[in-house]
Scaffold this motif. Structure first.
Motif: not given
Length: 735
Positions: A1-2, A106-109, A46-51, A56-64
């Motif tokens: 569920m979204f 959010h859709d799962g992770d 360390g800063f309380g985030g989540r990958i 291949g060349d990057g990432a999307l992160l989430e912080f509260s």
């Protein structure tokens, strides 16, 4: 569920990934893996985030926490600036980082939504090794972290309909609190660890904002969310309720309301305590709903304490006939304000009263016009005119809209804003509108203020004093009248009385807005009260401090306080926004004052921090080329014909001479409206006067000749006006 919630979203991407892999696949991938393992991933934890996910060349992160997100990005980029110094420059790994604060789904992770898309687009706006953040991020972290920022202005990016206001981060602690504006300049290249580059940017003329005082404590801020509409047809009701609550509660002392633009950014988002961190300074959240039920209007308002798990500390509903809509709102506003600050003063109760209209569309136009007027921004002032006109068209009896319209026209006339409206037409509109208001209500303070202001500008000091004193006698508790009386006293050299009236104005007013704070600071400066002026300027919210009036008043205040270097920084900001401004133009504004010493002190202060004497400092070093009286008399006689087709700023220009001593000027930017001036030679200066410029005050300036280029038949001449330099040829007439 979204599921939906507010979060800080970070997009990070390696610069030139494909090129680096082609150059050295094994070495690049090994170093990239080491950077991820040893730096990026541990820092996220360390800063309380989540990958959320990697590419291949990057990432999307989430912080509260948005503060934690920015701290993480700065830590990574600072480390990256030193990590690969031993690698050849063309093979070094660098990252771009974009950060947004917005709603995510959010859709799962996984996460997605506009908030994610904006973070990704901001990453593309960043320079290699840099960080680019959205405006909500900037407003939430500015003043909390030892960082500076570059205001990149609105950025149009792919797949996002509306432009995004973006800020690049300056990580060096010595630039903490600095905001560099690049809205009218090429985007600078920013690299972490490059202190020298930041110095180059400032020296090159990028706008550097050095705060007047340490950031103001946010305290327990109040966020007013956009009201919800029960149906699509109730949207105007909800919008009007939102505008009324924000406009009114922002004037209550003791309440720190989140700016209007930030509040509207939460439109459609149902905030819960976990959605917004207390580091934003927001403790109280007010929301509500508006609906039509048959022939009645229903309103519901709720006030929650996010510092206490979102506990509801007050809520109330009200209903009534459509004609009672604003009266219903007034009652709810007063109860909400009293719940937060306790008993209200008379000025505060006055700003919480219902506006004098029942037309919702008229009110919405009026509210937007009032924001533009209060901004003090030249371009927004222009936008206010059609909005006031729309409000008046919708409700001809809406006197507050008439008063706003009169005020804008008065400002246009008194400040010579011919590019907005021909100033003599603006004066006529102001006087006509004031007459109409006073026919309906002969005690209307805003109309009386404009009427007295016109007399001050016309140097009718005794008449202005008499009218202002009479108005204050009848309405001693009306702050607008105490303020205009202070202006009249200042113009008439009655300085002690002026101080008393300006103090009464402050005491009797509700919370002053940014424009009012700046204007009062200017008058305090003229009275020699530098500390009080600086204190007033420091009260201007940081979100509203990037205005030319703020820059010039701060420059003068610091100059008078002996803080020349700080004053120069503000003057640099001012001149970047108004490149042609100069002491000669400033002098025209001081004709309203009977004491020439006021301008002398103002000019001395501005000169000390770098304001040029003439446009673009044209006169500097040209003393030998200045024409003397006998040369001027000969040049402007029938012996020569002046040829000119280009005016200041390279715009098309022509002029006519219908009679002796009269020039009709045709500027390309005036839409065919000519400006007529009268001129004469006085001593060794060319003096001219136009009713449309500086209220018809005479201006005398110097005329220069290019002696090397000129011949007996043709003279190449530069006539220095306060707003620009006219370069022309004077050709000797042939009989």
């Amino acid at each position: 569920m979204f599921q939906r919630r507010l979060a800080a979203i970070v997009a990070i991407d390696m610069v030139g990934y494909s090129r680096l892999v082609q150059l050295d696949e094994a070495g690049t991938l090994a170093r990239q893996k080491a950077i991820r393992t040893d730096l990026i991933d541990p820092a996220v934890r360390g800063f309380g985030g989540r990958i959320v996910k990697t590419t291949g060349d990057g990432a999307l992160l989430e912080f509260s926490s948005v503060v934690s997100a920015v701290e993480w990005a700065v830590a990574v980029q600072r480390e990256m600036a030193n990590l690969e110094v031993d690698i050849p420059e063309d093979r070094r790994i660098a990252y771009r980082i974009g950060i947004n604060l917005g709603e995510i789904v959010h859709d799962g992770d996984d996460i997605f939504g506009d908030g994610v898309n904006i973070a990704s687009r901001l990453e593309g706006c960043a320079d290699p090794g840099g960080i680019c953040v959205s405006e909500p991020v900037f407003l939430n972290v500015h003043g909390k972290l030892d960082l500076g920022f570059v205001d990149l202005g609105p950025q149009q990016v792919k797949n996002i309909q509306d432009p995004i206001t973006a800020f690049a981060v300056l990580p060096n602690p010595e630039y903490a609190g600095t905001v560099v504006s690049a809205r009218r300049t090429p985007k600078p290249t920013l690299r972490f660890g490059a202190v020298a580059l930041a110095l180059v940017l400032i020296a090159a003329g990028y706008l550097a904002w050095i705060w007047l005082a340490p950031p103001q404590p946010r305290g327990d801020r109040l966020l007013i969310l956009p009201f919800a509409a029960a149906t699509a047809g109730d949207r105007s009701l909800a919008d009007a309720a939102t505008e009324d609550f924000i406009a009114s509660l922002s004037r209550v002392e003791g309440l720190q309301t989140v700016p209007h633009s930030i509040s509207l950014g939460y439109n459609g988002i149902a905030l819960e305590p976990g959605d917004i961190g207390l580091e934003t300074g927001i403790r109280y959240v007010l929301d509500g709903m508006a609906a039509r039920e048959g022939d009645r209007i229903e309103l519901a308002v709720r006030l929650r304490d996010f510092g206490d798990a979102g506990a509801v500390i007050w809520e109330e509903s009200a209903s009534g006939a459509p004609a009672d809509f604003f009266d219903l709102l007034a009652g709810l506003k007063q109860k909400a304000a009293a719940e937060l600050v306790g008993p209200l003063s008379a000025p505060e109760r006055s700003v919480l009263q219902a506006p004098a209209t029942t037309d919702i569309e008229a009110f919405l136009a009026f509210a937007e016009a009032e924001r533009f007027l209060a901004s003090g921004n030249f371009f927004e002032l222009e936008q206010s005119l059609p909005l006031y006109e729309r409000a008046i068209e919708r409700d001809p009896d809406f006197l507050a809209a008439h008063a706003g319209y009169a005020t804008v026209n008065f400002i246009i006339w008194s400040r010579s804003y011919n590019t907005i409206r021909y100033t003599l037409d603006a004066l006529e509109e102001a006087e006509r509108t004031v007459r109409h208001i006073l026919e309906v209500d002969d005690t209307h303070p805003d109309a009386l203020g404009v009427q007295i202001g016109i007399k001050i500008e016309k140097r009718q000091w005794n008449a202005a004093l008499t009218e202002a004193r009479g108005a204050v006698f009848l309405q001693p508790d009306e702050p607008r009248l105490r303020y205009v009386l202070g202006q009249a006293l200042l113009a008439a050299r009655l300085y002690d009385e002026a101080r008393t009236e300006f103090t009464a104005y402050e005491d009797l007013s509700p919370r002053l807005n940014a424009s009012e704070l700046r204007e009062l600071a200017f008058h305090r400066l003229l009275l020699g009260e530098v500390d009080r002026a600086l204190a007033l300027l420091s009260r201007v919210p940081s979100e509203e401090s990037d205005r030319i009036d703020q820059y010039i008043f701060a420059a003068a205040a610091h100059a008078q306080n002996g803080e020349i270097e700080i004053g120069k920084r503000f003057m640099d900001l001012f001149l970047k926004e108004t490149v042609w401004n100069n002491l000669l133009w400033q002098k025209g504004y001081f004709g309203r004052y009977s004491d020439p010493a006021l301008y002398a002190a103002w000019a001395e202060a501005l000169s000390a921090v770098g304001m040029p004497a003439s446009p673009f400092d044209f006169e500097k070093g040209r003393e030998a080329d200045r024409l003397e009286q006998d040369e001027l008399v000969a040049l402007f006689s029938d012996e020569y014909e002046e040829i000119i087709d280009t005016g200041p700023f390279g715009m098309p220009y022509r002029q006519d001479h219908p009679s002796e001593g009269v020039t009709v000027m045709h500027f390309g930017w005036m839409d065919g409206q000519p400006i007529t001036s009268r001129w004469a030679i006085r001593d060794s200066q060319y003096c001219h006067r136009s009713e449309a410029v500086h209220v018809g005050r005479e201006e005398c300036s110097n005329v220069y000749i290019d002696r090397e280029k000129s011949t007996d038949a043709v003279k190449y001449v530069a006539n220095v006006y306060s707003f620009g330099v006219f370069e022309s040829e004077f050709r000797r007439r042939v009989d």
